[in-house]
Scaffold this motif. Sequence first.
Motif, short mmCIF file in Angstrom:
data_model
loop_
_atom_site.label_atom_id
_atom_site.label_comp_id
_atom_site.label_asym_id
_atom_site.label_seq_id
_atom_site.Cartn_x
_atom_site.Cartn_y
_atom_site.Cartn_z
N ALA A 153 33.98 -6.33 77.57
CA ALA A 153 33.94 -7.39 78.58
C ALA A 153 32.69 -7.28 79.44
N ALA A 154 32.30 -6.05 79.77
CA ALA A 154 31.09 -5.84 80.57
C ALA A 154 29.85 -6.27 79.79
N ILE A 155 29.82 -5.97 78.51
CA ILE A 155 28.69 -6.39 77.68
C ILE A 155 28.64 -7.91 77.58
N ASP A 156 29.78 -8.54 77.39
CA ASP A 156 29.82 -10.01 77.35
C ASP A 156 29.31 -10.61 78.65
N ALA A 157 29.68 -10.01 79.78
CA ALA A 157 29.22 -10.50 81.08
C ALA A 157 27.71 -10.32 81.21
N ALA A 158 27.20 -9.21 80.73
CA ALA A 158 25.75 -8.98 80.78
C ALA A 158 25.00 -9.97 79.90
N ILE A 159 25.54 -10.28 78.73
CA ILE A 159 24.92 -11.27 77.85
C ILE A 159 24.91 -12.64 78.53
N THR A 160 26.00 -12.99 79.18
CA THR A 160 26.08 -14.26 79.90
C THR A 160 25.04 -14.32 81.02
N GLU A 161 24.93 -13.24 81.78
CA GLU A 161 23.93 -13.20 82.87
C GLU A 161 22.52 -13.32 82.31
N ALA A 162 22.24 -12.65 81.21
CA ALA A 162 20.92 -12.72 80.61
C ALA A 162 20.61 -14.13 80.11
N ALA B 147 10.87 -13.02 76.79
CA ALA B 147 11.01 -12.29 75.53
C ALA B 147 11.80 -10.99 75.74
N LYS B 148 11.57 -10.32 76.86
CA LYS B 148 12.29 -9.08 77.14
C LYS B 148 13.77 -9.34 77.41
N VAL B 149 14.05 -10.42 78.11
CA VAL B 149 15.46 -10.77 78.37
C VAL B 149 16.15 -11.09 77.05
N MET B 150 15.46 -11.82 76.18
CA MET B 150 16.05 -12.15 74.88
C MET B 150 16.26 -10.90 74.03
N ALA B 151 15.31 -9.97 74.10
CA ALA B 151 15.46 -8.70 73.37
C ALA B 151 16.66 -7.91 73.91
N SER B 152 16.84 -7.95 75.22
CA SER B 152 18.00 -7.25 75.79
C SER B 152 19.30 -7.88 75.33
N MET B 153 19.31 -9.20 75.20
CA MET B 153 20.50 -9.89 74.70
C MET B 153 20.81 -9.46 73.27
N ALA B 154 19.76 -9.34 72.46
CA ALA B 154 19.96 -8.90 71.08
C ALA B 154 20.51 -7.47 71.04
N ALA B 155 19.97 -6.60 71.90
CA ALA B 155 20.45 -5.22 71.94
C ALA B 155 21.90 -5.16 72.42
N LEU B 156 22.24 -5.97 73.41
CA LEU B 156 23.62 -6.01 73.91
C LEU B 156 24.57 -6.50 72.82
#
Length: 71
Positions: free
Chosen positions: A21-30, A56-65
């Motif tokens: 759930a925390a990861i999903d929330a982080a993806i949503t925020e990103a 690009a960095k935010v998108m990369a973080s979304m991919a990692a999440l």
Amino acid sequence: MGMEKVFVCQRVANKLYTTEAAIDAAITEAAEMIGQIIQARKDLGVSTVFADQAQAKVMASMAALTEARTA
């Protein structure tokens, strides 16, 4: 499996659900951050390359999440 082992497994499962759930929330925020970057470029009337590295960095973080969520 003894009751103690069942409780341990349940505790781990609960933490897994909380983490997902925390990861999903982080993806949503990103994703919302990317939207804000794009809107800011429009509002400021600047080139699409403005803040391109940040986006690009935010998108990369979304991919990692997303990858972490499926681990």
